[in-house]
Design a protein around this motif. Structure first.
Motif: not given
Length: 409
Positions: A212-229
């Motif tokens: 859960l902490r790992r997913w939270g860290g991934i979701a908080a990463n702005p690079v991940f959010r931009a590409w995932a969206l």
């Protein structure tokens, strides 16, 4: 240099770029095989099983939702035990579920088998994305992914054509039987040729609180959010095409299953062209530069179908406008997908499975929402398809021209 611990898995040097691209093409190609091959038969099975539109759409949207949720399980498991065991189990389940779909005697059973099919498909797709990060750095990975998605484009090109032919010859069960055969062949190839690619499994990858902490860290990463969206939005438009096009082309405009398959194949050919151009642009312009240019095609496709639908063109011209809009949008999609698939896992070399799973869940939630909306919105006209595609094209280019560009800063 000390030897790796006994529990470590060492990525095999036998995984050449060509082998990786072929394996990725087959694994990622199962997604369009699952969704595209049976599209020419969708109106036929709806009539044969006496299903209302909402249940017919559920054969797509329930599969996609199961596909997204299952990635949250398969991703961490593949980080813990390796990609190969997850692939072999997932592909085996996928083959069984595909056979169940072909034999289903009611729409309810078909939906249940499609749910299992989607959950099993998730293992193939999440591992494929993670394998790219196992073997390559982001830019090289994007190029290999573009090559793989070119192969996927060929699969997507043939899928609707073969689906239309088999639907005409054998009824709605024909395309689903074809999917079963493809599933079995993919399982055989992966079992025989693809070694393990994860060099160091993470024994703690499936522990709940760290996960859960790992997913939270991934979701908080702005690079991940931009590409995932970006990936989710461009697929939202594609899913609108997949879920609505058979009813528009066949029920509204009167195309035969074979002609509809040819129309979808043209879209796949355009997608293939987009992936080929993407491979040329990535070394010159980078990931963000490639999607910035691809956004021009995405926006053009959405605006074209919206304006021509609003203008109310007569049927022969309207069919051409829809087909051209589909092809232009798919061309842009062929640029967004390779870059996006590489971009979501780029910041997480040690958690590629978890990052891929989280991005896949977001994509699936978008697609599920689109499917449920279309179940009530399809009204015997082209309007739901047109407005849906226009909406997702605007969302995609907004991300491609703003947030994604800031990932290079």
């Amino acid at each position: 240099m000390p030897a790796p611990p006994a529990t470590a898995l060492v990525a095999s040097p036998r995984v050449t770029p060509l082998l990786a691209a072929v394996a990725l093409s087959l694994l990622l190609g199962l997604q369009p095989v699952t969704t595209d091959v049976y599209l020419p038969a969708l109106p036929m099975l709806t009539a044969a099983l006496g299903a209302p539109m909402s249940q017919a759409q559920l054969t797509m949207s329930a599969l996609i939702l199961a596909f997204g949720l299952a990635q949250m399980v398969w991703g961490p498991v593949s980080d813990r035990v390796g990609r190969r065991p997850v692939l072999l189990l997932g592909l085996s389940l996928y083959t069984v579920a595909s056979a169940g779909c072909a034999l289903a005697g009611s729409i309810e059973l078909l939906v249940l088998w499609r749910v299992l099919q989607g959950a099993a498909l998730a293992a193939a797709v999440v591992c494929a994305r993670a394998i790219v990060r196992d073997l390559y750095e982001p830019v090289q990975g994007a190029q290999v992914m573009a090559l793989a998605l070119s192969g996927l484009g060929v699969i997507a090109l043939l899928g609707p054509l073969l689906g239309g032919v088999t639907a005409l010859a054998f009824g709605w069960r024909g395309p689903l039987t074809l999917v079963t055969a493809v599933a079995a062949l993919t399982l055989i190839f992966i079992a025989a040729r693809l070694p393990e690619t994860l060099a160091r499994p993470d024994p703690g990858a499936t522990r709940l609180l760290p996960l859960l902490r790992r997913w939270g860290g991934i979701a908080a990463n702005p690079v991940f959010r931009a590409w995932a969206l970006l990936v989710a939005c461009t697929y939202g438009g594609l899913f609108t095409l997949l879920a609505a096009s058979s009813f528009v082309y066949m029920d509204v405009y009167g195309l035969s299953p074979a002609a509809y398959g040819a129309a979808m194949a043209l879209g796949s050919l355009s997608y293939l062209g987009g992936t080929l151009l993407c491979r040329r642009w990535i070394p010159r312009h980078g990931l963000a530069g490639a999607v910035r240019r691809g956004g021009v095609f995405t926006l053009a496709g959405g605006l074209l179908i919206a304006t021509t639908t609003w203008a109310g063109l007569p049927a022969p011209w309207a069919v051409g406008a829809v087909l051209l809009s589909q092809c232009v949008y798919c061309f842009g999609h062929g640029m967004h997908q390779p870059c996006g698939q590489a971009g979501v896992v780029a910041p997480f070399p040690q958690a590629a499975g978890a990052a891929s799973a989280l991005a896949g869940l977001l994509l699936a939630l978008v697609a599920f929402a689109v499917g449920r909306w279309l179940g009530g919105a399809l009204d015997g006209s082209v309007r739901p398809l047109a407005w849906g595609l226009a909406f997702w094209s605007l969302m995609t280019v907004t991300l491609a021209w703003t947030w994604v560009q800031r990932t290079e800063g």
